[in-house]
Write an enzyme that holds these catalytic residues in place. Structure first.
Site, short mmCIF file in Angstrom:
data_model
loop_
_atom_site.label_atom_id
_atom_site.label_comp_id
_atom_site.label_asym_id
_atom_site.label_seq_id
_atom_site.Cartn_x
_atom_site.Cartn_y
_atom_site.Cartn_z
N HIS A 54 0.83 -1.20 0.00
CA HIS A 54 0.00 0.00 0.00
C HIS A 54 0.87 1.26 0.00
O HIS A 54 2.09 1.20 0.16
CB HIS A 54 -0.93 -0.01 1.21
N GLU A 56 1.23 3.72 2.12
CA GLU A 56 1.96 4.03 3.35
C GLU A 56 3.26 3.24 3.45
O GLU A 56 4.30 3.75 3.86
CB GLU A 56 1.09 3.73 4.58
N CYS A 81 -5.40 1.11 6.44
CA CYS A 81 -6.11 -0.13 6.76
C CYS A 81 -5.64 -0.68 8.11
O CYS A 81 -4.51 -0.46 8.53
CB CYS A 81 -5.90 -1.16 5.66
N TRP A 181 -20.34 8.74 -37.81
CA TRP A 181 -19.48 9.40 -36.83
C TRP A 181 -19.98 10.81 -36.61
O TRP A 181 -20.10 11.59 -37.55
CB TRP A 181 -18.03 9.42 -37.31
N ARG A 195 -12.28 4.04 -21.45
CA ARG A 195 -12.52 2.59 -21.34
C ARG A 195 -11.42 1.91 -20.53
O ARG A 195 -11.70 0.98 -19.77
CB ARG A 195 -12.59 1.96 -22.74
N ARG A 218 -8.32 0.36 -28.45
CA ARG A 218 -7.43 0.34 -29.61
C ARG A 218 -6.57 1.60 -29.71
O ARG A 218 -5.45 1.54 -30.19
CB ARG A 218 -8.26 0.20 -30.90
N GLU A 293 -22.66 2.65 -23.15
CA GLU A 293 -22.38 3.33 -24.41
C GLU A 293 -23.54 3.26 -25.41
O GLU A 293 -23.38 3.62 -26.55
CB GLU A 293 -21.10 2.78 -25.03
N SER A 301 -33.19 3.77 -19.67
CA SER A 301 -33.66 2.86 -18.62
C SER A 301 -32.90 3.11 -17.32
O SER A 301 -33.47 3.03 -16.23
CB SER A 301 -33.53 1.40 -19.06
#
Length: 352
Positions: A54, A56, A81, A181, A195, A218, A293, A301
């Site tokens: 971690h 720290e 933690c 496009w 992404r 890509r 996307e 929805s």
């Protein structure tokens, strides 16, 4: 200079270096840590890769003279933690080094931590300050906090629309028009960068069928994320790019069908609300973030059920005059950015 301002300066450095772990630490959060002696940084570190040390630990190990730790302040963007996970508790290391003061950006809402680390440090005699740049610290790990507090992934809606408010022309079986496009190459590169930062990408049946997207990375460097498609009746062709078996793909359907290599069929009940079922499954498999996307029906929805956190909307320099209307969100505007001949508008939903 006031002590608070000094604390903010060093906490800001914690946040800056924490970002170096983006897309590498999940499902753990991104964390940065600096150690300050006599007003100067003598050590720093960040959580580099999930399962490794971690922030720290890396910061403490970077200090050449550990005797100075007994007179230093440790700054960390997230509560240390106090439990054994992939690595030992960071609180134990801090206490063992006799670090007298610890400044924390925000409390860790993960159930195994959630205030326990701070309590343990205080019980050991540490002077602990909590909440320095708290808003910024939580923003850095918005996916992590949403996942742990709302028990679902962080949902990002993404679409591109024309100047007159359409996301596509009308396309059907008799009108086989190639995907149009709306924006430009710079926007596409940015989407591929996005992404690489998220756990999964989702589209609906119509988008998969008409656009035949690969939903991979890509134009940016990164690991391909999980691809998700909703296909109630399994009408999508197995020849689509989504089913090339190169990346993990999840298909939500009403059918019983055996999963294949890298293609997992998950049966859900379409006679009921499918959004909670999808989100619950993604939570169970520890997916912390999803980019939706398309298309318009799937996006709306999530909007209609108020199950979204952020909308990223490209507006291209085109007029369609008619077609499929773009989704509409009622929320707080965040910021806009010029993308050459296009614009990017980012909205945040603070009412969910």
């Amino acid at each position: 200079m006031k002590a608070k301002n000094i604390d903010e300066i060093f906490m800001s450095r914690c946040l800056d270096i924490a970002k170096l772990g983006i897309a590498l630490t999940a499902p753990n959060p991104m964390v940065g840590c600096v150690i300050v002696y006599d007003g100067k940084i003598i050590g720093e570190g960040y959580h580099r890769i999930y399962g490794e040390a971690h922030a720290e630990v890396n910061a403490i190990n970077s200090v050449s003279n550990h005797e100075l730790l007994k007179k230093s302040t440790l700054y960390v963007s997230l509560e240390p933690c106090s439990h054994f996970g992939k690595t030992p508790p960071c609180t134990d290391l801090i206490i063992s080094k006799n670090i007298p003061r610890v400044v924390v950006g925000c409390v860790d809402s993960f159930s195994e931590v959630s205030g326990r680390g701070i309590k343990k440090l205080k019980q050991a005699g540490c002077d602990v300050t909590v909440g320095v740049l708290e808003k910024e610290s939580r923003e850095l790990n918005k996916r992590f906090f949403t996942f742990n507090e709302k028990k679902r992934p962080y949902i990002i809606l993404k679409w591109a629309q024309s100047l007159d408010g359409f996301i596509d022309v009308v396309r059907n079986k008799d009108n086989k028009i190639e995907p149009t496009w709306i924006t430009n190459e710079h926007s596409r590169i940015l989407v591929h960068k996005w992404r690489s930062h998220e756990d999964a990408i989702m589209v609906g049946t119509n988008t998969a069928e008409k656009d035949n997207p690969s939903l991979n990375i890509r134009d940016w460097t990164g690991t391909n994320t999980i691809r998700i498609v909703v296909d109630r009746q399994l009408r999508l062709s197995e020849n689509l790019n989504l089913f090339d078996k190169k990346n993990q793909t999840i298909v939500f359907t009403e059918k019983n069908i055996k999963s294949l290599k890298n293609i997992e069929y998950i049966k859900i009940d379409f006679s009921k609300n499918i959004i909670p079922q999808i989100l619950d499954y993604l939570f169970q498999i520890k997916v912390q973030s999803v980019i939706i996307e398309g298309g318009e029906k799937l996006i709306m929805s999530f909007v209609n059920q108020n199950k979204w956190d952020e909308a990223r909307v490209f507006v291209g320099n085109k007029f369609f005059k008619n077609g499929i209307s773009a989704p509409k969100v009622n929320c707080d505007f965040c910021y806009e950015e010029d993308m050459f001949d296009s614009k990017l508008f980012v909205y945040r939903n603070i009412k969910n």
